[in-house]
Enzyme design. Structure first.
Site, PDB file in Angstrom:
ATOM      1  N   ASN A  81       1.675  -0.781  -8.802  1.00  9.52           N
ATOM      2  CA  ASN A  81       2.293  -0.390  -7.543  1.00  9.52           C
ATOM      3  C   ASN A  81       3.749  -0.826  -7.425  1.00  9.52           C
ATOM      4  OD1 ASN A  81       0.530  -2.813  -7.505  1.00  9.52           O
ATOM      5  ND2 ASN A  81       1.640  -3.227  -5.619  1.00  9.52           N
ATOM      6  N   CYS A  87       4.039  -6.012   0.623  1.00  8.26           N
ATOM      7  CA  CYS A  87       3.528  -7.205   1.280  1.00  8.26           C
ATOM      8  C   CYS A  87       4.535  -8.338   1.207  1.00  8.26           C
ATOM      9  CB  CYS A  87       2.205  -7.627   0.654  1.00  8.26           C
ATOM     10  SG  CYS A  87       2.305  -7.811  -1.128  1.00  8.26           S
TER      11      CYS A  87
HETATM   12  C1  LIG Z   1      -2.079   0.211  -1.842  1.00  5.69           C
HETATM   13  C2  LIG Z   1      -2.836  -0.404  -2.953  1.00  5.69           C
HETATM   14  C3  LIG Z   1      -4.074  -1.032  -2.725  1.00  5.69           C
HETATM   15  C4  LIG Z   1      -4.633  -1.227  -1.340  1.00  5.69           C
HETATM   16  O1  LIG Z   1      -5.033  -0.022  -0.768  1.00  5.69           O
HETATM   17  P1  LIG Z   1      -5.460  -0.004   0.776  1.00  5.69           P
HETATM   18  O2  LIG Z   1      -6.136   1.324   0.938  1.00  5.69           O
HETATM   19  O3  LIG Z   1      -4.200  -0.096   1.536  1.00  5.69           O
HETATM   20  O4  LIG Z   1      -6.377  -1.127   1.027  1.00  5.69           O
HETATM   21  C5  LIG Z   1      -4.749  -1.518  -3.815  1.00  5.69           C
HETATM   22  N1  LIG Z   1      -4.262  -1.411  -5.067  1.00  5.69           N
HETATM   23  C6  LIG Z   1      -3.088  -0.813  -5.320  1.00  5.69           C
HETATM   24  C7  LIG Z   1      -2.601  -0.727  -6.716  1.00  5.69           C
HETATM   25  C8  LIG Z   1      -2.337  -0.291  -4.277  1.00  5.69           C
HETATM   26  O5  LIG Z   1      -1.168   0.282  -4.538  1.00  5.69           O
END
Ligand SMILES: *Cc1c(COP(=O)(O)O)cnc(C)c1O
Length: 409
Positions: free
Chosen positions: A159, A334
């Site tokens: 991410n 975050c």
């Molecule tokens: C955004 C994200 C999550 C969390 O997803 P949510 O639906 O917001 O809980 C988990 N893993 C990765 C790699 C992400 O980018």
């Protein structure tokens, strides 16, 4: 009114944090709030039956999009819950077989934090490092697997830096040793072709709000055959979702998730090419106008949607402040709730100075070439302005001091 106007002019380059709901998705969801509002568990009347029908149609779309069978999809509240369910659910069921789990240092917190909790409950977690490009070697996974290993969890795409892990090879290594393989596919689904059968994943997590669906709904793929993966639920209650996720289903969200998958299945290929061109234009534009910039993460094994750059001598916070009206992010979304330096960039061996200067640009469905050109100009001007205030940068330019500015390759 005024605020709405300002925001409509704003440029959004934070698609990896979340995406807007696609208008077609919203249109599909709307009647589910007011007209088709039934509880799918209330099968005794037409309202419930209609809701159940909508949920099953959406489940089929979500499953088809990742090459799964509908009965292999468990709806959750998002990828965070899916990751928790996969990791804790496997740990509880297979704890008599073994208590060792293997993962990777660049995982999302919603994988690392549940694993930390499992470590507190007596599980042994091996966190493997990555190379300077952010890639995990399948051979390292193979070496880490022990007779008591029950699970390997490695994300498909990162991410923060968009780096793709060799999940197919890693899945094969796990399979050979009779170990389950889970992948957090949140950033891969909808951005690159992602097929659980081709990869050989036993469990895969993803979420609607990163693929132009609504927030608060996600899915966990749980393999039914060869092997049949068993899981313990986290939530106990009415036994919804085959007992794996109790609680009344988020029907509008699930319908939106299905619509988002259907649209992504049709547009993914074309969209990725278009977005990749824009990302390259952004990268080249910045590199040609700004000195002492470093691209974090592999430029080969990478999502087309992501650019992560460190700007020597420019704290990311001060850069972002000067980019008012342009939504980008410092390391991860975050970062504000958790001001620690990015654990992902740390794992790549990026020097601390450069971690503090990292900015993530993430592009998506509604990004335009005009926006990219504006961003290039604004970033170049902002970097120049911040550096103009930095005596250290001036000294480094004159060769009087060394520092992050010297960091290359
Ligand atoms: C955004 C994200 C999550 C969390 O997803 P949510 O639906 O917001 O809980 C988990 N893993 C990765 C790699 C992400 O980018």
């Amino acid at each position: 009114m005024k605020q709405g106007k300002t925001r409509s002019k704003a440029i959004y380059l934070d698609y990896q944090a979340t995406t807007p709901v696609d208008p077609r998705v919203f249109a599909a969801m709307k009647p589910v709030f007011t007209k088709d509002f039934g509880n799918p568990a209330s099968r005794g009347h037409a309202f419930g039956a209609r809701a159940a029908e909508l949920v099953e149609a959406a489940r089929a779309k979500v499953a088809a999009f990742i090459g799964a069978k509908p009965e292999e999809i468990v709806f959750t509240s998002g990828a965070t819950e899916s990751n928790n369910l996969a990791l804790k659910g496997v740990a509880e069921i297979y704890r008599d077989k073994g208590r060792h789990i293997v993962t990777c240092a660049t995982e999302h917190k919603s994988v690392l934090d549940p694993l930390r909790r499992l470590a507190g409950w007596g599980f042994d977690v091996t966190v493997l490092g990555v190379d300077r490009e952010g890639v995990l070697a399948p051979a390292d996974v193979e070496r880490a697997i022990r007779p008591d290993t029950i699970l390997v969890s490695v994300m498909a795409a990162n991410n923060e830096i968009g780096v793709l892990q060799p999940v197919r090879e890693i899945a094969a290594v796990a399979k050979k040793r009779d170990v389950l393989f889970h992948t957090d596919a949140t950033q891969a689904v909808g951005k690159i072709p992602f097929n659980v059968a081709e990869i050989g994943a036993d469990l895969a997590s993803f979420t609607a709000h990163k693929i132009y669906g609504p927030k608060g709904v996600g899915a966990l793929y749980v393999r039914r055959e060869n092997p049949r993966v068993r899981l313990a639920p986290i939530l106990d209650g009415g036994g919804h979702e085959g007992g794996l996720r109790s609680g009344t289903l988020n029907v509008p969200g699930i319908v939106g998730f299905g619509a988002a998958c259907e649209i992504a299945a049709k547009s993914l290929k074309e969209e990725t090419v278009r977005i990749g061109r824009l990302r390259d234009r952004l990268m080249k534009g910045i590199l040609s106008r700004v000195d002492n910039v470093h691209v974090n993460g592999s430029t080969r094994a990478r999502l087309a949607h992501n650019l992560n750059m460190s700007f020597g001598w420019v704290e990311s916070e001060s850069l972002i402040k000067r980019l008012e009206g342009i939504a980008v992010s410092a390391a991860a979304a975050c970062a504000t709730a958790n001001p620690e330096p990015s654990h992902v960039l740390k794992a790549l061996g990026v020097p601390e100075d450069f971690i503090h200067t990292a900015v993530r640009f993430s592009l998506g469905r509604f990004t335009t070439p005009k926006e990219i050109d504006t961003v290039i100009a604004r970033v170049a001007a902002a970097v120049k302005a911040v550096r103009g205030l930095s005596p250290l940068y001036a000294m480094a330019k004159r060769g009087e001091i060394e520092g992050a500015v010297q960091w290359k390759d």
